[in-house]
Write a protein that holds these residues in place. Sequence first.
Motif, PDB file in Angstrom:
ATOM      1  N   ALA A   8      51.159  41.302  89.721  1.00  0.00           N
ATOM      2  CA  ALA A   8      50.977  42.504  90.511  1.00  0.00           C
ATOM      3  C   ALA A   8      52.450  42.456  91.363  1.00  0.00           C
ATOM      4  N   VAL A   9      52.952  43.577  91.151  1.00  0.00           N
ATOM      5  CA  VAL A   9      54.319  43.594  92.073  1.00  0.00           C
ATOM      6  C   VAL A   9      54.579  45.261  92.654  1.00  0.00           C
ATOM      7  N   PRO A  10      55.031  45.143  94.020  1.00  0.00           N
ATOM      8  CA  PRO A  10      54.962  46.322  94.479  1.00  0.00           C
ATOM      9  C   PRO A  10      56.077  47.476  93.750  1.00  0.00           C
ATOM     10  N   SER A  11      57.090  46.786  93.331  1.00  0.00           N
ATOM     11  CA  SER A  11      57.875  47.784  92.689  1.00  0.00           C
ATOM     12  C   SER A  11      58.699  46.716  91.495  1.00  0.00           C
ATOM     13  N   ILE A  12      58.432  47.019  90.289  1.00  0.00           N
ATOM     14  CA  ILE A  12      59.098  46.132  89.147  1.00  0.00           C
ATOM     15  C   ILE A  12      60.668  46.043  89.365  1.00  0.00           C
ATOM     16  N   ALA A  72      54.121  40.979  98.675  1.00  0.00           N
ATOM     17  CA  ALA A  72      55.316  40.694  97.930  1.00  0.00           C
ATOM     18  C   ALA A  72      55.127  40.609  96.581  1.00  0.00           C
ATOM     19  N   GLY A  73      53.605  40.665  96.086  1.00  0.00           N
ATOM     20  CA  GLY A  73      53.265  40.495  94.687  1.00  0.00           C
ATOM     21  C   GLY A  73      52.484  39.015  94.664  1.00  0.00           C
ATOM     22  N   SER A  74      51.813  38.945  93.531  1.00  0.00           N
ATOM     23  CA  SER A  74      50.698  37.862  93.411  1.00  0.00           C
ATOM     24  C   SER A  74      50.541  37.760  91.773  1.00  0.00           C
ATOM     25  N   LEU A  75      50.312  36.611  91.446  1.00  0.00           N
ATOM     26  CA  LEU A  75      49.677  36.217  90.058  1.00  0.00           C
ATOM     27  C   LEU A  75      48.357  37.113  89.866  1.00  0.00           C
ATOM     28  N   LEU A  76      48.260  37.858  88.734  1.00  0.00           N
ATOM     29  CA  LEU A  76      47.078  38.949  88.674  1.00  0.00           C
ATOM     30  C   LEU A  76      46.076  38.324  87.876  1.00  0.00           C
ATOM     31  N   HIS A  77      46.491  37.830  86.460  1.00  0.00           N
ATOM     32  CA  HIS A  77      45.450  37.362  85.361  1.00  0.00           C
ATOM     33  C   HIS A  77      46.405  36.499  84.494  1.00  0.00           C
ATOM     34  N   VAL A  78      45.491  35.950  83.442  1.00  0.00           N
ATOM     35  CA  VAL A  78      46.160  35.201  82.288  1.00  0.00           C
ATOM     36  C   VAL A  78      45.484  36.398  81.225  1.00  0.00           C
ATOM     37  N   ALA A  79      46.131  36.522  80.210  1.00  0.00           N
ATOM     38  CA  ALA A  79      45.729  37.393  79.271  1.00  0.00           C
ATOM     39  C   ALA A  79      45.712  36.616  78.061  1.00  0.00           C
ATOM     40  N   LEU A  80      44.348  36.505  77.395  1.00  0.00           N
ATOM     41  CA  LEU A  80      44.084  35.732  76.176  1.00  0.00           C
ATOM     42  C   LEU A  80      43.799  36.578  74.864  1.00  0.00           C
TER      43      LEU A  80
END
Length: 136
Positions: A8-12, A72-80
Motif C-alpha cells: 500500500a502506497v499513498p502515490s505510486i 509512507a506505505g506498508s507491506l500489505l499482503h503476499v499473494a499466492l
Amino acid sequence: MINHIGFAVPSIAEFLQRNQVLYGRFSAGALIANATQRVNEMFITDGNTVLELLEPAGPTSPILGVLKRNPAGSLLHVALDVDDLESALSSVEKAGGRVIVDPVPDIAFDNRRIAFVLLNGHVTEFIERRRIGQGR
C-alpha cells in the motif's frame, strides 16, 4: 507459489520516484484503475519478483486504514496462486483464519477470482489459477 507481494502506497508515482535506487531497474506495467477493489495498481518486476503497488482510488478505498497507520506505505499482503479457491479458503478457516474479502473476479488478473484471508495476523491474497479451457 507466490504470485506477488503487495504494498500500500499513498502515490505510486511518488513511491517509484522516491525509491528509484531500489526499483529503478524494475519494469513497470500499466496503471490499472480497479473500481471493484477501489484502488489504482501497478505491477513492477525485475524478471523474478513481482511487486504490486496499490494506491487509494477515492475516500472509500480499503487501504486507507493501512496508510493512516503507515503514511509512507506498508507491506500489505503476499499473494499466492491456488488451483481451487474454495478449498484454499476452507483450509484457512479450519486453521482458525477468516475470509476478509470474498471471492470476486479481478480485472488485474484477467477476471480470475481472488479472495483475501487473515490468518495469524497476516493478510494473504489467493488468486485462482486459470483452468484448462479458460482464456489467457
